[in-house]
Design an enzyme around this catalytic site. Structure first.
Site, PDB file in Angstrom:
ATOM      1  N   GLU A 238       0.815  -1.216   0.000  1.00  0.00           N
ATOM      2  CA  GLU A 238       0.000   0.000   0.000  1.00  0.00           C
ATOM      3  C   GLU A 238       0.852   1.271   0.000  1.00  0.00           C
ATOM      4  O   GLU A 238       0.572   2.238   0.703  1.00  0.00           O
ATOM      5  CB  GLU A 238      -1.017   0.017   1.147  1.00  0.00           C
ATOM      6  CG  GLU A 238      -2.225  -0.844   0.872  1.00  0.00           C
ATOM      7  CD  GLU A 238      -3.399  -0.568   1.801  1.00  0.00           C
ATOM      8  OE1 GLU A 238      -3.574   0.579   2.260  1.00  0.00           O
ATOM      9  OE2 GLU A 238      -4.154  -1.523   2.056  1.00  0.00           O
ATOM     10  N   ASP A 348       1.081  -8.707   2.678  1.00  0.00           N
ATOM     11  CA  ASP A 348      -0.296  -8.718   3.173  1.00  0.00           C
ATOM     12  C   ASP A 348      -1.065  -9.725   2.335  1.00  0.00           C
ATOM     13  O   ASP A 348      -1.469  -9.434   1.216  1.00  0.00           O
ATOM     14  CB  ASP A 348      -0.899  -7.311   3.047  1.00  0.00           C
ATOM     15  CG  ASP A 348      -2.350  -7.259   3.526  1.00  0.00           C
ATOM     16  OD1 ASP A 348      -2.872  -8.295   3.980  1.00  0.00           O
ATOM     17  OD2 ASP A 348      -2.967  -6.176   3.427  1.00  0.00           O
TER      18      ASP A 348
END
Length: 456
Positions: A238, A348
């Protein structure tokens, strides 16, 4: 934005919902959906301009639109907070701080006035902090990518803005470098260096770059921790372009690899004085609906060939089948790496434990580092709303979204994990955590090969 449809062959209603019970609603999938109620509030915040006072009483209007990632290409991850959550957060804290027995009508009235003043101050501080931080981050990014003409004549207001930008830039650099340097003597540093030189340190962290709240303070906190641990390899998820440019400008002792240059993406940071970069590769996920991919770097550490991988697997409950397709592809690339390479994947994964079981468990030769270390409870949950209130989710949901997998080399020294620790657990002064995820800090050590053991 509606959730992407389920992949063929996947029945949403038939899959168990992780984090649910018979009495509480299931909120685990709000990992991506949880900003729905706050969408309008954030939109208004972006439309409104942050008014920063300058010398002479002038006021410059600075929006945060450029800082925020373009929403048309992002999943519903951006819509993750309920309406009024930050106001409710401040209100609850003020209420808890002021709880005490009522002694008289007069004291009660006085207390109510004090509470009202505190709430008003809290809201004002929160809004001002969010707007100012975003403006500061944009200013620092601009400073790192643009050069001001030497002969430019600055007005008093321009000089004030320039001073503020330089102070913000210095603040971020200081946050990183003051933790990278120590006050130890030369002998102490030499001893510490020789002790840690054989250990490979790896950080994997979803830094929640899509959340524009308190972005300057959170980025400063991130730089502080990255400087403190100074890991050999850092795997980030991200990332967004503005944050990446600032990290590159400050962390010049690392080589940066990125999986994209648009929207949000993953990155691999390689410490130049410890790890030798060889080559990199980006593997596309052909059926992703969220622009996900696999970033791979081939490096050398103390003469040992390594293959480093990171990814941000598909989000949402409805993305389960696609997530498993991506996980199979990750495992395939890990298994097919050269036999003399040790392979480390960190990222993730958005995985629920039942999804791994659905695939029949881990493939032969690939191990989960957390399981290899005996499943320590203190490093189990990397997404924990019972502690982390960045997203203001009312229910306590604890999941192991972030994972590290390893495949040891078939030939040569064997890489083994030594420790795993969660980082980013301390709340910042702005009342936020650095991310809605905890980071993972792992240490690895190369042991003797089978041939060396036999010889010894």
């Amino acid at each position: 934005m509606n959730e992407p449809p389920c992949s063929p062959g996947h029945t949403c209603s038939g899959e168990p919902r992780v984090g649910c019970n018979d009495t509480a609603p299931c909120l685990v999938d709000n990992k991506v959906e949880r900003k729905t109620g706050k969408k309008n509030k954030k939109h208004k915040k972006r439309q409104s301009a942050a008014c920063q006072m300058k010398a002479g009483g002038e006021c410059a209007r600075v929006t945060v639109e450029e800082l925020s990632p373009p929403s048309q290409h992002l999943p519903e991850r951006l819509e993750k907070r309920s309406a009024g959550s930050k106001q409710e957060k401040n209100t609850r804290k003020t209420r808890n701080q002021s709880l005490s027995p009522v002694t008289s009508p007069a004291s009660s009235s006085h207390r109510q006035k004090a509470q009202s003043a505190q709430k008003t101050s809290a809201r004002s501080t929160c809004d001002q902090s969010t707007q100012t931080d975003s403006s500061q981050l944009q200013s620092v990014q601009t400073q790192s990518t643009q050069t001001t003409p030497i002969q430019e004549v600055q007005s008093p207001s321009t000089e004030s803005k320039s001073t503020q930008t330089k102070q913000s830039s210095f603040s971020l650099k200081q946050a990183y470098w003051e933790n990278s340097l120590t006050d130890q003597s030369a002998d102490q540093q030499k001893t510490q260096s020789s002790t840690k030189s054989s250990y490979l340190t790896v950080i994997s962290w979803n830094i929640d770059g899509l959340d524009s709240d308190n972005v300057f303070n959170r980025l400063k906190g991130l730089l502080s921790l990255l400087g403190k641990h100074h890991a050999d390899v850092v795997l980030l998820q991200e990332l967004i372009p503005p944050s990446l440019k600032i990290l590159e400008n400050i962390m010049n002792d690392y080589q940066f690899l990125q999986a994209s240059d648009e929207d949000y993406f993953t990155g691999i940071l390689i410490r130049k004085d410890r790890v030798q970069f060889l080559q990199s590769n980006i593997v596309k996920y052909p059926t992703t609906e969220m622009g996900r991919n696999l970033l791979i770097a081939n490096v050398s550490f103390l003469g040992h060939p390594l293959c480093i991988m990171t990814s941000h697997l598909e989000s949402c409950k409805t993305g389960s089948q696609e997530r498993l397709n991506q996980l199979r592809r990750v495992w395939k690339w890990m298994k097919e790496a050269p036999g003399d390479h040790s392979v480390i994947f960190g990222g993730d994964t958005n995985l629920r434990d039942w999804e791994v079981k659905k695939l029949g468990g881990l493939p032969d030769g690939i191990s989960d580092v957390w399981e290899m270390l005996g499943k320590p409870e203190e490093s189990r949950y990397t997404w924990d709303t019972s502690i982390n209130d960045n997203n203001e989710i009312p229910n306590s949901i604890r999941l192991r979204f972030d994972r590290i997998f390893i495949r040891t080399a078939a030939d040569g020294a064997k890489l083994r994990p030594e420790s795993m620790t969660l980082i980013g657990l301390e709340k910042l002064k702005c009342d936020y955590f650095i991310s809605d995820h905890w980071g993972i800090l792992c240490t690895f050590l190369f042991g003797a090969s089978e041939e060396q053991r036999v010889t010894d």
